[in-house]
Motif scaffolding. Structure first.
Motif, mmCIF file in Angstrom:
data_model
loop_
_atom_site.group_PDB
_atom_site.id
_atom_site.type_symbol
_atom_site.label_atom_id
_atom_site.label_comp_id
_atom_site.label_asym_id
_atom_site.label_seq_id
_atom_site.Cartn_x
_atom_site.Cartn_y
_atom_site.Cartn_z
ATOM 1 N N TYR A 84 3.136 -2.929 -2.937
ATOM 2 C CA TYR A 84 2.917 -1.258 -3.027
ATOM 3 C C TYR A 84 3.496 -0.620 -1.354
ATOM 4 O O TYR A 84 2.757 -1.289 -0.471
ATOM 5 C CB TYR A 84 1.458 -0.934 -3.194
ATOM 6 C CG TYR A 84 -0.001 -1.651 -2.846
ATOM 7 C CD1 TYR A 84 -0.091 -1.172 -1.594
ATOM 8 C CD2 TYR A 84 0.371 -3.165 -3.101
ATOM 9 C CE1 TYR A 84 -1.100 -2.071 -0.954
ATOM 10 C CE2 TYR A 84 -0.618 -3.725 -2.321
ATOM 11 C CZ TYR A 84 -1.538 -3.232 -1.723
ATOM 12 O OH TYR A 84 -2.580 -4.147 -0.597
ATOM 13 N N VAL A 85 3.280 0.720 -0.917
ATOM 14 C CA VAL A 85 3.342 1.192 0.006
ATOM 15 C C VAL A 85 3.710 2.611 -0.656
ATOM 16 O O VAL A 85 3.990 3.439 -1.506
ATOM 17 C CB VAL A 85 5.251 1.119 0.433
ATOM 18 C CG1 VAL A 85 5.814 -0.628 0.451
ATOM 19 C CG2 VAL A 85 6.540 1.787 -0.643
ATOM 20 N N PHE A 86 3.093 3.350 0.676
ATOM 21 C CA PHE A 86 3.198 4.464 1.435
ATOM 22 C C PHE A 86 4.615 5.119 1.495
ATOM 23 O O PHE A 86 5.250 4.571 2.188
ATOM 24 C CB PHE A 86 2.054 5.074 2.223
ATOM 25 C CG PHE A 86 2.048 6.306 1.769
ATOM 26 C CD1 PHE A 86 1.356 7.412 1.198
ATOM 27 C CD2 PHE A 86 2.561 7.091 3.146
ATOM 28 C CE1 PHE A 86 1.555 8.546 1.436
ATOM 29 C CE2 PHE A 86 2.782 8.665 3.847
ATOM 30 C CZ PHE A 86 1.901 9.021 2.110
ATOM 31 N N ARG A 195 11.313 0.824 8.317
ATOM 32 C CA ARG A 195 9.769 0.860 9.370
ATOM 33 C C ARG A 195 9.869 -0.813 9.515
ATOM 34 O O ARG A 195 8.661 -0.822 9.999
ATOM 35 C CB ARG A 195 9.644 1.810 8.209
ATOM 36 C CG ARG A 195 7.568 1.720 8.283
ATOM 37 C CD ARG A 195 6.746 2.639 7.684
ATOM 38 N NE ARG A 195 7.048 2.294 6.203
ATOM 39 C CZ ARG A 195 5.977 2.567 5.202
ATOM 40 N NH1 ARG A 195 5.842 4.055 5.110
ATOM 41 N NH2 ARG A 195 6.160 2.122 3.541
ATOM 42 N N GLY A 196 10.243 -1.527 8.104
ATOM 43 C CA GLY A 196 9.468 -3.207 8.393
ATOM 44 C C GLY A 196 8.069 -3.151 8.333
ATOM 45 O O GLY A 196 7.659 -4.071 8.887
ATOM 46 N N GLY A 197 7.162 -2.400 7.127
ATOM 47 C CA GLY A 197 5.829 -2.406 7.545
ATOM 48 C C GLY A 197 5.414 -2.968 6.662
ATOM 49 O O GLY A 197 6.734 -3.966 5.361
ATOM 50 N N PRO A 198 4.071 -3.820 6.413
ATOM 51 C CA PRO A 198 3.952 -4.971 5.453
ATOM 52 C C PRO A 198 4.256 -4.436 3.815
ATOM 53 O O PRO A 198 4.325 -3.154 3.303
ATOM 54 C CB PRO A 198 2.423 -4.997 5.465
ATOM 55 C CG PRO A 198 1.872 -4.023 6.467
ATOM 56 C CD PRO A 198 2.591 -3.270 7.066
ATOM 57 N N ARG A 199 4.984 -5.268 2.946
ATOM 58 C CA ARG A 199 5.582 -4.977 1.376
ATOM 59 C C ARG A 199 6.312 -3.717 1.188
ATOM 60 O O ARG A 199 6.755 -3.504 0.653
ATOM 61 C CB ARG A 199 4.113 -4.501 0.501
ATOM 62 C CG ARG A 199 3.342 -5.697 0.915
ATOM 63 C CD ARG A 199 2.082 -4.986 -0.350
ATOM 64 N NE ARG A 199 1.177 -3.632 0.641
ATOM 65 C CZ ARG A 199 0.468 -4.018 1.268
ATOM 66 N NH1 ARG A 199 0.445 -5.097 2.319
ATOM 67 N NH2 ARG A 199 -0.136 -2.791 2.553
ATOM 68 N N ASP A 200 7.119 -3.283 3.128
ATOM 69 C CA ASP A 200 8.483 -2.245 2.798
ATOM 70 C C ASP A 200 9.957 -3.444 2.264
ATOM 71 O O ASP A 200 10.411 -2.472 1.767
ATOM 72 C CB ASP A 200 8.578 -2.122 4.308
ATOM 73 C CG ASP A 200 7.935 -0.735 4.469
ATOM 74 O OD1 ASP A 200 7.148 -0.120 3.662
ATOM 75 O OD2 ASP A 200 7.834 -0.492 5.905
#
Length: 213
Positions: A84-86, A195-200
């Protein structure tokens, strides 16, 4: 869980493959009359073999307060959510419109299993269930087998109860811009990479897998 046609699992293989790589979820058990449901986070083992949809194996401590409710109503729901991501609004803005007019949303994968629970109290059957879970989570070994009445774990068996969940129905959702235009999806994939964030990365893989160019 609302599932639009474009977010539904393509087939059983899609949700089975995803679930096989996810083994932590929330078990919801109907409360007794006048009480709210019990919701228990737990590790589980999904076995695709038995029955039309397979089964789930898990266990909980004997003092858990949910057991009377589970014995009264064995129909339960196991919910698993991940990847999941925003998604910021500008990522979804239609071409030719101001970026600030885009609508924020969420991407996620979710599988809900409606199950009939069977409590496992027989010591030998319970030991076998625990060994199967251990083999799944600890494939490298290193732990002694669970044997009823024998050290080191046999004395702990009375403090646990096993659960075998027969899967009766499955609802799966993969919400990854499946109804958006190729141009917007390409922008989203690029933004997730940047962005490379968690779960991206996982979200981007779903986006591209379900919407190939």
């Amino acid at each position: 869980m609302l599932i639009h046609p474009w977010d539904d699992a393509r087939d059983d293989t899609e949700w089975r493959t995803w679930l096989a790589a996810h083994d932590f979820g929330q078990l919801a058990v109907n409360g007794r009359p006048g009480e709210p449901p019990f919701v228990q986070p737990l590790h589980f083992l999904y076995d695709a073999g038995p029955g039309a949809h397979g089964e789930v194996l898990t266990h909980l401590a004997r003092p858990h307060p949910m057991w009377p409710a589970l014995e009264a109503d064995p129909e339960v729901l196991l919910s698993v959510v991940d990847d999941y991501v925003f998604v910021p609004g500008p990522w979804q803005a239609a071409p030719g419109t101001p970026p600030e007019h885009g609508t924020p949303t969420s991407f996620y994968a979710a599988v809900q299993l409606r199950c009939r629970a069977e409590i496992v109290d027989d010591p030998a059957a319970k030991a076998a269930l625990l060994d199967r879970q251990t083999a799944h989570f600890q494939p490298e070994g290193g732990s002694a087998p669970v044997l009823a009445g024998e050290v080191p774990f046999g004395r702990m068996l009375p403090g646990l109860r096993g659960l075998r969940l027969e899967i009766l129905d499955v609802r799966a959702k993969f919400k990854y811009a499946n109804h958006r235009t190729p141009e917007i999806r390409a922008r989203m994939a690029a933004e997730l990479t940047a962005r490379g964030g968690p779960r991206d990365r996982a979200a981007r893989e779903h986006l591209l897998r379900r919407n190939p160019a």
